[in-house]
Design a protein around this motif. Structure first.
Motif, PDB file in Angstrom:
ATOM      1  N   ALA A  76       0.811  -1.216   0.000  1.00 58.27           N
ATOM      2  CA  ALA A  76       0.000   0.000   0.000  1.00 58.27           C
ATOM      3  C   ALA A  76       0.846   1.269   0.000  1.00 58.27           C
ATOM      4  O   ALA A  76       0.319   2.371  -0.170  1.00 58.27           O
ATOM      5  N   GLY A  77       2.160   1.117   0.205  1.00 56.88           N
ATOM      6  CA  GLY A  77       3.041   2.272   0.220  1.00 56.88           C
ATOM      7  C   GLY A  77       2.872   3.151   1.440  1.00 56.88           C
ATOM      8  O   GLY A  77       3.070   4.365   1.373  1.00 56.88           O
ATOM      9  N   THR A  78       2.526   2.551   2.582  1.00 59.49           N
ATOM     10  CA  THR A  78       2.323   3.311   3.817  1.00 59.49           C
ATOM     11  C   THR A  78       3.525   3.133   4.744  1.00 59.49           C
ATOM     12  O   THR A  78       4.417   2.326   4.481  1.00 59.49           O
ATOM     13  N   SER A  79       3.543   3.891   5.844  1.00 61.47           N
ATOM     14  CA  SER A  79       4.612   3.774   6.831  1.00 61.47           C
ATOM     15  C   SER A  79       4.591   2.394   7.476  1.00 61.47           C
ATOM     16  O   SER A  79       3.549   1.947   7.981  1.00 61.47           O
ATOM     17  N   GLY A  80       5.753   1.723   7.486  1.00 60.21           N
ATOM     18  CA  GLY A  80       5.804   0.386   8.066  1.00 60.21           C
ATOM     19  C   GLY A  80       5.527   0.392   9.558  1.00 60.21           C
ATOM     20  O   GLY A  80       4.748  -0.431  10.063  1.00 60.21           O
ATOM     21  N   SER A  81       6.147   1.310  10.287  1.00 58.08           N
ATOM     22  CA  SER A  81       5.974   1.373  11.735  1.00 58.08           C
ATOM     23  C   SER A  81       4.524   1.654  12.115  1.00 58.08           C
ATOM     24  O   SER A  81       3.950   1.009  12.998  1.00 58.08           O
ATOM     25  N   ALA A  82       3.918   2.639  11.437  1.00 52.07           N
ATOM     26  CA  ALA A  82       2.538   3.012  11.756  1.00 52.07           C
ATOM     27  C   ALA A  82       1.567   1.888  11.416  1.00 52.07           C
ATOM     28  O   ALA A  82       0.640   1.608  12.183  1.00 52.07           O
ATOM     29  N   THR A  83       1.776   1.237  10.288  1.00 48.35           N
ATOM     30  CA  THR A  83       0.873   0.150   9.883  1.00 48.35           C
ATOM     31  C   THR A  83       0.955  -1.014  10.857  1.00 48.35           C
ATOM     32  O   THR A  83      -0.065  -1.612  11.219  1.00 48.35           O
ATOM     33  N   MET A  84       2.178  -1.322  11.314  1.00 46.70           N
ATOM     34  CA  MET A  84       2.333  -2.386  12.312  1.00 46.70           C
ATOM     35  C   MET A  84       1.622  -2.032  13.609  1.00 46.70           C
ATOM     36  O   MET A  84       1.000  -2.891  14.242  1.00 46.70           O
ATOM     37  N   ALA A  85       1.706  -0.776  14.025  1.00 47.25           N
ATOM     38  CA  ALA A  85       1.125  -0.361  15.304  1.00 47.25           C
ATOM     39  C   ALA A  85      -0.396  -0.306  15.246  1.00 47.25           C
ATOM     40  O   ALA A  85      -1.064  -0.574  16.255  1.00 47.25           O
ATOM     41  N   VAL A  86      -0.938   0.035  14.090  1.00 45.02           N
ATOM     42  CA  VAL A  86      -2.395   0.157  13.958  1.00 45.02           C
ATOM     43  C   VAL A  86      -3.056  -1.219  13.881  1.00 45.02           C
ATOM     44  O   VAL A  86      -4.192  -1.395  14.362  1.00 45.02           O
ATOM     45  N   PHE A  87      -2.367  -2.189  13.314  1.00 48.15           N
ATOM     46  CA  PHE A  87      -2.965  -3.511  13.099  1.00 48.15           C
ATOM     47  C   PHE A  87      -3.501  -4.139  14.385  1.00 48.15           C
ATOM     48  O   PHE A  87      -4.650  -4.608  14.412  1.00 48.15           O
ATOM     49  N   PRO A  88      -2.727  -4.206  15.501  1.00 44.32           N
ATOM     50  CA  PRO A  88      -3.272  -4.823  16.716  1.00 44.32           C
ATOM     51  C   PRO A  88      -4.436  -4.037  17.323  1.00 44.32           C
ATOM     52  O   PRO A  88      -5.313  -4.630  17.959  1.00 44.32           O
ATOM     53  N   ILE A  89      -4.464  -2.717  17.117  1.00 48.53           N
ATOM     54  CA  ILE A  89      -5.586  -1.921  17.622  1.00 48.53           C
ATOM     55  C   ILE A  89      -6.847  -2.257  16.851  1.00 48.53           C
ATOM     56  O   ILE A  89      -7.927  -2.440  17.429  1.00 48.53           O
ATOM     57  N   ALA A  90      -6.705  -2.341  15.518  1.00 48.15           N
ATOM     58  CA  ALA A  90      -7.850  -2.712  14.690  1.00 48.15           C
ATOM     59  C   ALA A  90      -8.337  -4.117  15.043  1.00 48.15           C
ATOM     60  O   ALA A  90      -9.549  -4.370  15.131  1.00 48.15           O
ATOM     61  N   LEU A  91      -7.397  -5.022  15.286  1.00 45.70           N
ATOM     62  CA  LEU A  91      -7.758  -6.397  15.653  1.00 45.70           C
ATOM     63  C   LEU A  91      -8.508  -6.424  16.981  1.00 45.70           C
ATOM     64  O   LEU A  91      -9.460  -7.208  17.158  1.00 45.70           O
ATOM     65  N   PHE A  92      -8.097  -5.574  17.921  1.00 44.65           N
ATOM     66  CA  PHE A  92      -8.784  -5.499  19.212  1.00 44.65           C
ATOM     67  C   PHE A  92     -10.262  -5.178  19.018  1.00 44.65           C
ATOM     68  O   PHE A  92     -11.136  -5.831  19.617  1.00 44.65           O
ATOM     69  N   PHE A  93     -10.574  -4.191  18.196  1.00 45.14           N
ATOM     70  CA  PHE A  93     -11.972  -3.800  18.010  1.00 45.14           C
ATOM     71  C   PHE A  93     -12.762  -4.853  17.231  1.00 45.14           C
ATOM     72  O   PHE A  93     -13.964  -5.027  17.455  1.00 45.14           O
ATOM     73  N   VAL A  94     -12.089  -5.578  16.350  1.00 41.63           N
ATOM     74  CA  VAL A  94     -12.763  -6.687  15.662  1.00 41.63           C
ATOM     75  C   VAL A  94     -13.139  -7.764  16.677  1.00 41.63           C
ATOM     76  O   VAL A  94     -14.289  -8.261  16.693  1.00 41.63           O
ATOM     77  N   VAL A  95     -12.176  -8.150  17.527  1.00 48.52           N
ATOM     78  CA  VAL A  95     -12.444  -9.170  18.557  1.00 48.52           C
ATOM     79  C   VAL A  95     -13.507  -8.681  19.528  1.00 48.52           C
ATOM     80  O   VAL A  95     -14.404  -9.439  19.921  1.00 48.52           O
ATOM     81  N   LEU A  96     -13.429  -7.409  19.924  1.00 43.92           N
ATOM     82  CA  LEU A  96     -14.424  -6.846  20.835  1.00 43.92           C
ATOM     83  C   LEU A  96     -15.815  -6.914  20.230  1.00 43.92           C
ATOM     84  O   LEU A  96     -16.794  -7.280  20.916  1.00 43.92           O
ATOM     85  N   GLY A  97     -15.936  -6.602  18.944  1.00 46.30           N
ATOM     86  CA  GLY A  97     -17.234  -6.667  18.275  1.00 46.30           C
ATOM     87  C   GLY A  97     -17.779  -8.083  18.224  1.00 46.30           C
ATOM     88  O   GLY A  97     -18.962  -8.320  18.495  1.00 46.30           O
ATOM     89  N   VAL A  98     -16.901  -9.041  17.909  1.00 49.08           N
ATOM     90  CA  VAL A  98     -17.327 -10.444  17.842  1.00 49.08           C
ATOM     91  C   VAL A  98     -17.754 -10.949  19.216  1.00 49.08           C
ATOM     92  O   VAL A  98     -18.790 -11.618  19.366  1.00 49.08           O
TER      93      VAL A  98
END
Length: 276
Positions: free
Chosen positions: A243-265
């Motif tokens: 996607a051509g995005t920042s590697g550090s930022a993308t890595m850090a956002v992924f677990p946060i997004a996963l948290f909200f997915v798990v929370l929703g489920v």
């Protein structure tokens, strides 16, 4: 498979993967105690509090890890001083030092020649700039984090739920608290090169918080949090590459997004079925 493997074809990409995974494991182990004890605000303050130490190290041309560790110690001593010498709560002292140290760090960094580049690297990290020396440092950090957790497991566990009981059992809660603060500091200082001081908090809190939603035993939380952290690094780097995005930022956002997915489920699963 090419889509998944192509981002790790070169040496610096492989170092980013290994470095990110090691940082994620160390932060997951320490972050589990942070989440269980409700120390997220203190952890966030420490993450930002190391900035002036890094800035001073850059100005004096010394190892930034030494500067970051020194700033973290000053941060902890300052929080303790304000809390003991005033009637303010610990949260108030943390908030004061949080803003003060971050602001001081930015002021000091502005005195460097490459102001914008230095500030970006410190705050947001450079996952693709991880060196072999950084990998060895991160490996030592993982060994220290896991070793300290094994050695002080009972003390950390009882302290997380009842400090008075820990004292009655002779588990030296004050020593355990200082040891945990030291572990948090070492984890933040040792990992900021990979994901930056602002984004390291995502790995310190995100994977453990997700694990707490799914399992109940602390060792299982740590293992699951470490696995989530490593997966976040892998997919964060893959997404960043394509996607051509920042590697550090993308890595850090992924677990946060996963948290909200798990929370929703989990919320949907907990919802009672409608009566027939």
């Amino acid at each position: 498979m090419d889509w998944l493997l192509e981002p790790f074809a070169l040496g610096f990409q492989q170092r980013a993967l290994v470095g990110g995974a090691l940082a994620a494991i160390a932060l997951a182990v320490v972050g589990t105690w942070v989440v269980i004890r409700g120390m997220s605000f203190l952890g966030d303050a420490l993450v930002h509090g190391v900035v002036p130490g890094i800035a001073v190290a850059i100005l004096l041309d010394v190892n930034v890890l030494v500067g970051a560790a020194g700033a973290a110690v000053v941060m902890l001593l300052g929080i303790n001083l304000v809390h003991r010498q005033t009637r303010f709560s610990e949260d108030t002292s943390i908030g004061l030092l949080f803003v003060g140290m971050l602001g001081l760090g930015v002021i000091l960094i502005s005195r460097t020649e490459a102001y914008a580049g230095n500030l970006t690297a410190i705050l947001f990290g450079d996952a693709l700039g991880v060196t072999t020396g950084d990998l060895w440092s991160l490996l030592v950090l993982v060994v220290v984090a896991v070793g300290a957790t094994l050695a002080l497991y009972r003390s950390f566990l009882v302290l997380s739920f009842n400090e008075q009981k820990a004292d009655l059992l002779g588990l030296r809660p004050r020593f355990a608290h200082i040891a945990l603060l030291t572990l948090i500091t070492l984890s933040v200082v040792g990992s900021f090169r990979t994901v930056g001081t602002l984004l390291v908090f995502g790995f310190l809190i995100g994977p453990p918080a997700t694990a707490v939603l799914l399992v109940r035993r602390v060792p299982a939380m740590m293992a699951l949090a470490a696995a989530i952290g490593v997966v976040s690094v892998v997919f964060g780097l893959v997404i960043s590459y394509h996607a051509g995005t920042s590697g550090s930022a993308t890595m850090a956002v992924f677990p946060i997004a996963l948290f909200f997915v798990v929370l929703g489920v989990e919320s949907l699963r907990a919802r009672p079925s409608p009566a027939l």
